[in-house]
Write a protein that holds these residues in place. Structure first.
Motif, PDB file in Angstrom:
ATOM      1  N   UNK A 188       0.841  -1.201   0.000  1.00 32.46           N
ATOM      2  CA  UNK A 188       0.000   0.000   0.000  1.00 32.46           C
ATOM      3  C   UNK A 188       0.876   1.252   0.000  1.00 32.46           C
ATOM      4  N   UNK A 189       0.572   2.208  -0.878  1.00 31.44           N
ATOM      5  CA  UNK A 189       1.389   3.408  -0.935  1.00 31.44           C
ATOM      6  C   UNK A 189       0.927   4.480   0.057  1.00 31.44           C
ATOM      7  N   UNK A 190       1.603   5.589  -0.012  1.00 33.93           N
ATOM      8  CA  UNK A 190       1.388   6.731   0.861  1.00 33.93           C
ATOM      9  C   UNK A 190      -0.014   7.336   0.669  1.00 33.93           C
ATOM     10  N   UNK A 191      -0.763   7.455   1.753  1.00 29.90           N
ATOM     11  CA  UNK A 191      -2.169   7.886   1.651  1.00 29.90           C
ATOM     12  C   UNK A 191      -2.348   9.349   1.269  1.00 29.90           C
ATOM     13  N   UNK A 217      -7.157  -4.368   3.826  1.00 29.31           N
ATOM     14  CA  UNK A 217      -7.937  -4.458   5.072  1.00 29.31           C
ATOM     15  C   UNK A 217      -9.019  -3.384   5.113  1.00 29.31           C
ATOM     16  N   UNK A 218      -9.912  -3.527   6.084  1.00 30.92           N
ATOM     17  CA  UNK A 218     -10.958  -2.526   6.290  1.00 30.92           C
ATOM     18  C   UNK A 218     -10.345  -1.156   6.576  1.00 30.92           C
ATOM     19  N   UNK A 219      -9.225  -1.140   7.288  1.00 29.30           N
ATOM     20  CA  UNK A 219      -8.561   0.140   7.587  1.00 29.30           C
ATOM     21  C   UNK A 219      -8.063   0.824   6.316  1.00 29.30           C
ATOM     22  N   UNK A 220      -7.443   0.027   5.422  1.00 29.79           N
ATOM     23  CA  UNK A 220      -7.020   0.581   4.129  1.00 29.79           C
ATOM     24  C   UNK A 220      -8.231   1.150   3.398  1.00 29.79           C
ATOM     25  N   UNK A 221      -9.308   0.348   3.381  1.00 29.64           N
ATOM     26  CA  UNK A 221     -10.498   0.740   2.631  1.00 29.64           C
ATOM     27  C   UNK A 221     -11.067   2.038   3.205  1.00 29.64           C
ATOM     28  N   UNK A 222     -11.064   2.142   4.534  1.00 32.77           N
ATOM     29  CA  UNK A 222     -11.587   3.343   5.179  1.00 32.77           C
ATOM     30  C   UNK A 222     -10.717   4.548   4.798  1.00 32.77           C
ATOM     31  N   UNK A 269     -15.396  -0.924   6.297  1.00 34.86           N
ATOM     32  CA  UNK A 269     -14.393   0.125   6.091  1.00 34.86           C
ATOM     33  C   UNK A 269     -14.924   1.260   5.231  1.00 34.86           C
ATOM     34  N   UNK A 270     -15.473   0.930   4.060  1.00 33.75           N
ATOM     35  CA  UNK A 270     -15.936   2.022   3.175  1.00 33.75           C
ATOM     36  C   UNK A 270     -17.151   2.733   3.773  1.00 33.75           C
TER      37      UNK A 270
END
Lengths: 279, 406
Positions: A188-191, A217-222, A269-270
């Motif tokens: 995962x890259x820089x948000x 993950x849900x956190x990434x999705x959020x 997450x979303x």
């Protein structure tokens, strides 16, 4: 038909949350199981389905999706069978947009006109064809749009402001921002970089901008959902399928539920993405 | 656009979109597209830049050893009893094959573009060795992707690459041959697009590679054309070369394409025969498709899935072919024929014994076709064949097949 896609994004906008776009490989690990997976996705919280068309030489995919394609081909999957999956799915669900994703050669081999007619009839709403950049629009993009199928374009960090208008020119449905240079399934890259890139693309187009590559993950999705109109999850779902298989690579009784569980988490997450922004 | 049946010149392609008729093009992921366009712009500047051409020519002379000789194979000619047979001796180049001609050109472009890292794919290992060589010469780190099957059967070249400082990454996906190595190199490139230059080893891939590689390899045909005129006072009646991806062949053919009297023959790897699956004769037994950035003839099944090729020669073990060859086939300007593994092996041994030259298995295919055709031609006719690589790398493979322990 493009209306299904437009309606879905309009509804989500009204709801105030980003879309969850889920990718899986058609025919992985076998036709029946992947039909079961597809049918379970909307209930688990998927808003748009990306249906992978297996190809022997997936040049832009990492190991997870490469192996998924190999499993599907070994089980006898073909482009025609992938369209069958969509057709079967449509019998129970007329609202969830389906986007076919893959490479050009199987489509070219079937014949562009034959393919587009079959795709329309099967209820396909859009196409993502990795190896057809805008320079090749005459091949498939323009004929597809003429028949009312969205052509969804990938944009990448290498697509600069000079090039963006060309990339967006004939695209429709949504814009798929590949958040890093690389193959599918990478880290995962820089948000914050993603947020500014999404804004950069939005300055050029009214289309929804969805972000993928690296969401697990849900956190990434959020986090990504806070900045984008949609979150694309692919390799994580494909890896979940792989992890559920028996030692000889066959579906287990848990394969479909393993995918549903993961997608349910991502959907949470979303659904909380914009709440984070509000905080 | 209608493709004229007979163009005014066969040497004008590709068009500005990189097309040779319907073949060629730029079928790549968006990540690579800006880079491909940069490369094309830099290539267009370099090819008309006298300083670039001078550096290329200087390295050609002093580093590669050009011009390579044109050699009259007197004993082989006598043995076959027909046309006079000449070899263009590109196996005498530094690193032992024609591959270096292209690598030198591309490394100069990589330098102009300010790239920091070189990647390459390789089948037989000749292109990998040539890439590792120029990377060493110009001080670039180099990663070579090579199918795991090929790593095994081309051990001497793997060792050479390592000595030259390259990292050789065995590719296990697919059947572990050249096509899989190319997939993996493309994946690396997509990931490291900013600082990496991909030296494609054959006249295939997205535009501008097919044109660029052809131009770097055309030194073969340009020299041979002049040398033939000097030696015989006329052009050859037939030019013959092996085609895998097709870079040595297009390098030999291109300067002769508008010479109507010259017949052009490309020789594909027929493997164990075209009836089965074990061959690499994409032009003879394939149909047009899209792979690795271009439209061209491919070995594929009815669903458009690419098949694995087979050849005794790792350098021909590729299910596609450079797009310009596809166009030359369709226009009828060149003919393409298959040669089987055992025929190539016989030719390999015949040349070794009659001329004291150990050829690579790739040009052994071209030679097998020459051996078939020369006796049927008149003694006043001339065949020119590209001897594009030497066979040192293949002695282990051949030894194994002939049952000679090494």
């Amino acid at each position: 038909m493009t209306a299904r896609m437009d309606k879905r994004f309009a509804d989500l906008k009204a709801e105030g949350r980003p879309a969850l776009i889920t990718y899986f490989m058609g025919g992985d690990p076998d036709y029946e199981t992947s039909l079961g997976i597809m049918k379970a996705l909307p209930e688990a919280g998927a808003d748009v389905i990306e249906l992978g068309m297996p190809f022997s030489d997936p040049m832009a995919d990492g190991p997870a999706i490469q192996l998924a394609g190999q499993r599907a081909l070994k089980a006898g999957q073909t482009l025609a069978r992938t369209l069958d999956l969509a057709r079967e799915f449509r019998k129970q669900d007329q609202d969830t947009p389906i986007v076919l994703m893959g490479y050009y050669n199987p489509i070219y081999s079937m014949g562009v006109e034959t393919f587009l007619d079959a795709a329309l009839e099967a209820g396909i709403d859009g196409l993502i064809v990795v190896d057809l950049p805008p320079e090749m629009d005459d091949e498939l993009c323009i004929p597809a749009v003429a028949k009312g199928i969205n052509f969804i374009r990938l944009t990448t960090p290498t697509t600069d402001n000079n090039r963006l208008p060309r990339v967006l020119q004939n695209s429709s449905g949504f814009v798929y921002y590949v958040s890093m240079n690389g193959i599918t399934g990478s880290a995962l890259p820089d948000l914050s970089a993603i947020a500014s890139s999404v804004n950069r693309i939005k300055a050029h187009t009214p289309l929804p901008v969805c972000v993928g590559f690296g969401v697990k993950t849900a956190d990434h999705a959020r986090a990504i959902g806070a900045a984008a109109d949609g979150v694309v999850v692919g390799s994580a779902i494909v890896a979940q399928i792989a992890g559920s298989l028996t030692k000889d690579g066959k579906a287990s009784p848990d394969t479909i539920s393993a995918v549903s569980t993961l997608v349910r988490g991502l959907a949470t997450g979303v659904r909380s993405a914009r709440l984070v922004v509000a905080e | 656009m209608n493709q004229p049946l007979k163009p005014n010149s066969f040497r004008a392609g590709p068009d500005e979109d990189g097309r040779f008729g319907i073949y060629g093009g730029r079928f790549v992921a968006e990540t690579l597209m800006p880079l491909i366009l940069d490369l094309e712009a830099e290539w267009n500047k370099a090819k008309t830049d006298p300083a670039f051409q001078a550096e290329l020519a200087h390295l050609g002379t002093h580093y590669i050893g050009r011009p390579s000789p044109l050699y009259f194979a007197e004993r082989l000619t006598a043995e076959l009893g027909g046309a006079k047979i000449y070899f263009k001796r590109d196996e005498l180049n530094h690193t032992g094959s024609h591959k270096i001609n292209n690598c030198i050109g591309q490394i100069l472009l990589a330098k102009r573009m300010g790239k920091k890292r070189i990647i390459a794919e390789t089948g037989a290992g000749q292109h990998g060795v040539a890439s590792a060589t120029v990377a060493a010469r110009f001080g670039f780190p180099c990663v070579v992707y090579m199918g795991a099957t090929d790593v095994e059967r081309q051990a001497p070249n793997v060792f050479r690459m390592k000595l030259l400082g390259a990292e050789v990454i065995p590719v296990t996906s697919g059947h572990g041959t050249l096509k899989d190595a190319m997939n993996e190199a493309l994946r690396d490139w997509v990931t490291n697009v900013e600082d990496t230059y991909y030296i494609i080893g054959t006249a295939a891939g997205p535009h501008p590679y097919p044109e660029m590689v052809r131009e770097f390899q055309s030194v073969i045909g340009k020299e041979a054309r002049e040398q033939m005129i000097a030696a015989e006072g006329r052009l050859p009646d037939m030019v013959v070369a092996a085609v895998g991806g097709g870079s040595n062949a297009i390098g030999l053919f291109h300067p002769f394409l508008d010479d109507e009297s010259v017949r052009i023959v490309g020789v594909e790897a027929g493997g164990k025969g075209l009836d089965g699956e074990e061959h690499c004769a994409s032009l003879t037994a394939g149909r047009p498709g899209v792979l690795h950035g271009n439209r061209t003839y491919l070995l594929q099944d009815s669903d458009g899935q690419i098949k694995e090729g087979h050849s005794i020669s790792a350098g021909l073990d590729y299910p596609g072919i450079g797009p310009e060859h596809s166009w030359l086939k369709d226009t009828g300007r060149a003919e393409y024929v298959p040669i089987m593994d055992d025929e190539a092996l016989e030719a390999f041994q015949m040349l070794t014994r009659t001329e004291g030259i150990i050829p690579a298995l790739e040009p052994s295919h071209a030679l097998a076709e020459v051996i078939k055709r020369a006796p049927k031609m008149g003694k006043d006719e001339i065949i020119l064949m590209n001897l594009c690589g030497r066979g040192d790398k293949d002695i282990f493979t051949v030894g194994k097949i002939l049952g000679m322990g090494l």
